[in-house]
Design a protein around this motif. Structure first.
Motif, PDB file in Angstrom:
ATOM      1  N   GLN A   1       0.824  -1.209   0.000  1.00 46.67           N
ATOM      2  CA  GLN A   1       0.000   0.000   0.000  1.00 46.67           C
ATOM      3  C   GLN A   1       0.861   1.264   0.000  1.00 46.67           C
ATOM      4  O   GLN A   1       0.561   2.229  -0.705  1.00 46.67           O
ATOM      5  N   GLU A   2       1.934   1.266   0.760  1.00 47.92           N
ATOM      6  CA  GLU A   2       2.776   2.470   0.836  1.00 47.92           C
ATOM      7  C   GLU A   2       3.377   2.807  -0.517  1.00 47.92           C
ATOM      8  O   GLU A   2       3.428   3.984  -0.914  1.00 47.92           O
TER       9      GLU A   2
ATOM     10  N   GLN B   1       0.673   4.181  -2.812  1.00 47.42           N
ATOM     11  CA  GLN B   1       0.306   5.546  -2.428  1.00 47.42           C
ATOM     12  C   GLN B   1       1.402   6.533  -2.806  1.00 47.42           C
ATOM     13  O   GLN B   1       1.119   7.666  -3.208  1.00 47.42           O
TER      14      GLN B   1
ATOM     15  N   GLY C   1      -0.717   8.446  -5.059  1.00 49.85           N
ATOM     16  CA  GLY C   1      -1.486   9.211  -4.080  1.00 49.85           C
ATOM     17  C   GLY C   1      -2.624   8.401  -3.477  1.00 49.85           C
ATOM     18  O   GLY C   1      -2.517   7.189  -3.282  1.00 49.85           O
ATOM     19  N   SER C   2      -3.749   9.086  -3.202  1.00 49.67           N
ATOM     20  CA  SER C   2      -4.880   8.399  -2.551  1.00 49.67           C
ATOM     21  C   SER C   2      -5.447   7.286  -3.423  1.00 49.67           C
ATOM     22  O   SER C   2      -5.979   6.300  -2.915  1.00 49.67           O
ATOM     23  N   PHE C   3      -5.307   7.431  -4.755  1.00 46.93           N
ATOM     24  CA  PHE C   3      -5.808   6.371  -5.635  1.00 46.93           C
ATOM     25  C   PHE C   3      -4.986   5.098  -5.467  1.00 46.93           C
ATOM     26  O   PHE C   3      -5.487   3.996  -5.690  1.00 46.93           O
TER      27      PHE C   3
ATOM     28  N   ALA D   1      -4.043   3.857  -2.645  1.00 49.95           N
ATOM     29  CA  ALA D   1      -4.677   3.104  -1.562  1.00 49.95           C
ATOM     30  C   ALA D   1      -5.907   2.355  -2.072  1.00 49.95           C
ATOM     31  O   ALA D   1      -6.169   1.218  -1.665  1.00 49.95           O
ATOM     32  N   ALA D   2      -6.662   3.007  -2.981  1.00 50.37           N
ATOM     33  CA  ALA D   2      -7.831   2.347  -3.561  1.00 50.37           C
ATOM     34  C   ALA D   2      -7.404   1.141  -4.398  1.00 50.37           C
ATOM     35  O   ALA D   2      -8.042   0.081  -4.361  1.00 50.37           O
TER      36      ALA D   2
END
Length: 353
Positions: A207-208, A211, A215-217, A219-220
């Protein structure tokens, strides 16, 4: 663990036309107005075999399938059928989230009608739709919305596909990464540069790292690659945006757009009066003759409180278009977004406030 259905009517508009006119059955039907500026609203499965798809220019559809029968859309009729289907959904659960006239999410974790399984509920709904409307629907059954939507497309038309919780990882692993919502051609290209072609490939990244790259996408992407989607089915989604747009008969220069913006802004404002929520952001959308889309927006300190205020902001946004003077435009749209409940919006104080 939720039990979610995604039910999608098969070639809905075209199927309604074929149902109501026996002469159209078995023939390639394209629901669209004829004309140089028209786009395809829907295509029957017979037309799809020729490459015709919704949203493509009608002229291209005609070139791909010269023998197609073009039928102008009849939205009041489609809405009437959609209401029939919605009543069937609501007989099984109150948790129905419509996405359009022809598809919806249903949460049948605790159905109104006793059922041995979510699969049995989906089968019953599809049978009732066929009996009530003479049309077919496909359904996906899964633990969440993301997977149910993919599953509903798996056995189209007139199909049912079930992904049980224990099957989620095996189901997702071989899928093209483009199946993940939000992964368009640009993002797909970026992922391919990382060697990511499938959802299984994406699962190799933490995840890191995702991200850091996206960016936030990111994480999605991490969550979807693992089949995680905690979004509930929301029956009464609050209004987020309202807009109106129009395609011109001939391309126009920027200097000729103000009357069109005023006309369309009035339509959008009148539509926005049907909700009690307040929109704060005015949006202008233009499409050039080369199909380039431009948007400009403004969030004033106080939300527009009249059609005049709304329209003047929309017209003012034309000043922020900086393309060459010889650019021609084929479409203009005006919208209101960033909606909030009345009590959440600080209004402009009165003169003596």
């Amino acid at each position: 663990m939720r039990k979610i259905l995604h039910v999608d009517m098969d070639a809905f508009y075209a199927s309604v036309e074929q149902r109501d006119d026996p002469a159209l059955r078995g023939r390639p039907v394209v629901v669209a107005w004829r004309g140089a500026r028209s786009v395809v609203c829907a295509a029957s499965y017979e037309a799809r075999t020729f490459g015709v798809r919704s949203a493509m220019p009608a002229l291209r559809a005609e070139r791909l399938c010269p023998q197609a029968v073009f039928v102008p859309p009849d939205f009041p009729r489609y809405k009437a059928v959609s209401r029939q289907v919605r009543e069937i959904f609501l007989s099984h659960t109150d948790l129905v989230q419509p996405l359009s006239l022809d598809e919806a999410y249903l949460d049948v974790t605790e159905p109104k009608i006793a059922s041995p399984s979510a699969t049995a509920t989906a089968q019953a709904i599809r049978a009732q739709i066929r009996e009530a409307t003479g049309l077919t629907a496909s359904a996906g059954v899964a633990p969440n919305k993301f997977i149910a939507k993919i599953a509903s497309d798996w056995n189209k038309p007139d199909g049912l596909f079930v992904v049980k919780p224990a099957q989620v990882e095996a189901f997702l692993t071989p899928l093209p990464v483009g199946k993940i919502p939000g992964v368009g051609k640009v993002m797909q290209g970026k992922l391919e540069q990382l060697g990511v072609l499938t959802v299984g490939d994406l699962r190799r990244f933490g995840q890191e790292e995702l991200q850091l790259r996206f960016g936030s996408f990111g994480a999605a992407l991490y969550r979807r690659a693992r089949g995680i989607d905690e979004r509930p089915v929301q029956p009464d989604q609050p209004v987020q945006s309202i807009s109106a747009e129009d395609t011109f008969a001939t391309d126009l220069p920027l200097s000729a757009l103000e009357p069109e913006v005023r006309r369309i802004a009035e339509k959008a404002w009148n539509a926005s009066r049907k909700t009690e929520r307040i929109g704060r952001t005015v949006v202008l959308k233009l499409k050039t003759a080369q199909f380039r889309i431009l948007t400009r927006s403004l969030t004033p300190e106080s939300p527009p409180d009249s059609v005049q205020a709304f329209t003047e902001i929309a017209v003012g946004l034309l000043q922020r278009i900086d393309l060459p003077d010889d650019t021609r435009y084929r479409l203009v749209g005006v919208g209101l977004s960033n909606f909030h409940d009345t009590e959440e919006v600080p209004m402009q104080p009165g003169l003596f406030g």
